[in-house]
Design an enzyme around this catalytic site. Structure first.
Site, PDB file in Angstrom:
ATOM      1  N   ASP A 106       0.833  -1.204   0.000  1.00  0.00           N
ATOM      2  CA  ASP A 106       0.000   0.000   0.000  1.00  0.00           C
ATOM      3  C   ASP A 106       0.870   1.258   0.000  1.00  0.00           C
ATOM      4  OD1 ASP A 106      -2.203  -1.629   0.193  1.00  0.00           O
ATOM      5  OD2 ASP A 106      -2.424  -1.373   2.367  1.00  0.00           O
TER       6      ASP A 106
HETATM    7  N1  URA Z   1      -1.521  -5.703   4.170  1.00  0.00           N
HETATM    8  C1  URA Z   1      -1.913  -4.406   4.108  1.00  0.00           C
HETATM    9  O1  URA Z   1      -2.912  -4.025   4.699  1.00  0.00           O
HETATM   10  N2  URA Z   1      -1.158  -3.559   3.369  1.00  0.00           N
HETATM   11  C2  URA Z   1      -0.019  -3.923   2.735  1.00  0.00           C
HETATM   12  O2  URA Z   1       0.640  -3.080   2.107  1.00  0.00           O
HETATM   13  C3  URA Z   1       0.372  -5.269   2.822  1.00  0.00           C
HETATM   14  C4  URA Z   1      -0.397  -6.156   3.535  1.00  0.00           C
END
Ligand code: URA
Length: 238
Positions: A106
């Site tokens: 993310d």
């Molecule tokens: N889980 C999440 O919520 N975000 C990420 O970037 C990776 C795993």
């Protein structure tokens, strides 16, 4: 992502705009070299990284690239984005636009991100059947309790996708810090899992993928090619 394995006759026919009969003739006349050998079998299967030469002209000469990056917070795991800087923008290498991301992070997550131009390798590494473990260090707004451990291990039902998450291992490091190992990668999975406890994630950093640990010499935004030892670590998954 499509595998790029293709039969030699189909490849030559598409590349040279000729029919199968003419492809057979080319091979019979020993005018095609595949990885340095005279090609004599139309059924040979080649991939993106097979060296193909016809009449002395190189039709294909690409080498595989495998890159690890320490993704910084605030950069998008995408090849293009109108609003934010992308991980591709952070690379300084000639083949950067041929690379794709192997398992996104993310915008506000950081840590180990793999990039490659080898779609077979990335597909295997990310395929749900292979259950490659990904380890994250998570910092939370509120303290955790022991009940988190069993909830992660049992799996959580996500009604939107109508799935139950696979067993995940959660280790409490301190009141606000945990290590979580996942073998899948659902949308915002870690944030949503802690969301069940109304405990916001304030920091999320991927430490390793399939046992390959982020090189601690890489500062946020830096990257390097995987070396032979790194590739060896991942070999059992690809
Ligand atoms: N889980 C999440 O919520 N975000 C990420 O970037 C990776 C795993």
């Amino acid at each position: 992502m499509e595998s790029k394995r293709i039969r030699l006759d189909r490849y030559l026919s598409a590349q040279l705009g000729i029919n199968k009969k003419d492809v057979r003739l080319l091979l019979a006349q020993k005018r095609v070299l595949v990885d340095g050998e005279i090609a004599n079998d139309i059924q040979w299967v080649i991939d993106d990284f097979t060296h193909v030469v016809c009449d002395g002209r190189e039709l294909q000469n690409k080498s595989p690239s495998y890159v690890m990056m320490n993704k910084p917070v605030g950069v998008v795991s995408a090849t293009k984005d109108d609003q934010h800087k992308t991980v591709i923008d952070l690379l300084d290498r000639a083949d950067k636009h041929d690379l794709h991301i192997v398992g996104r992070l993310d915008l506000n997550s950081s840590g180990l991100l793999l990039l490659t131009n080898d779609s077979r390798w990335s597909r295997r590494l990310m395929s749900p059947e292979h259950k490659v473990p990904k380890l994250y260090r998570v910092t939370l707004e509120n303290p955790m309790s022991e009940e988190y451990i069993s909830a992660f291990a049992e799996g959580m039902y996500f009604p939107f996708e109508d799935i139950t998450t696979l067993p995940a291992e959660l280790k409490i490091i301190s009141d606000h810090v945990a290590e979580v190992s996942l073998v899948e990668g659902r949308y915002h999975q870690i944030k949503r899992m802690f969301g069940r406890f109304r405990n916001p994630v304030v920091g999320l950093h991927r430490v390793s993928i399939g046992g390959l640990v982020l090189d601690e010499a890489l500062m946020p935004g830096e990257s390097r090619d995987l070396n032979i030892e790194d590739l060896e670590v991942l070999r059992c998954h690809v």
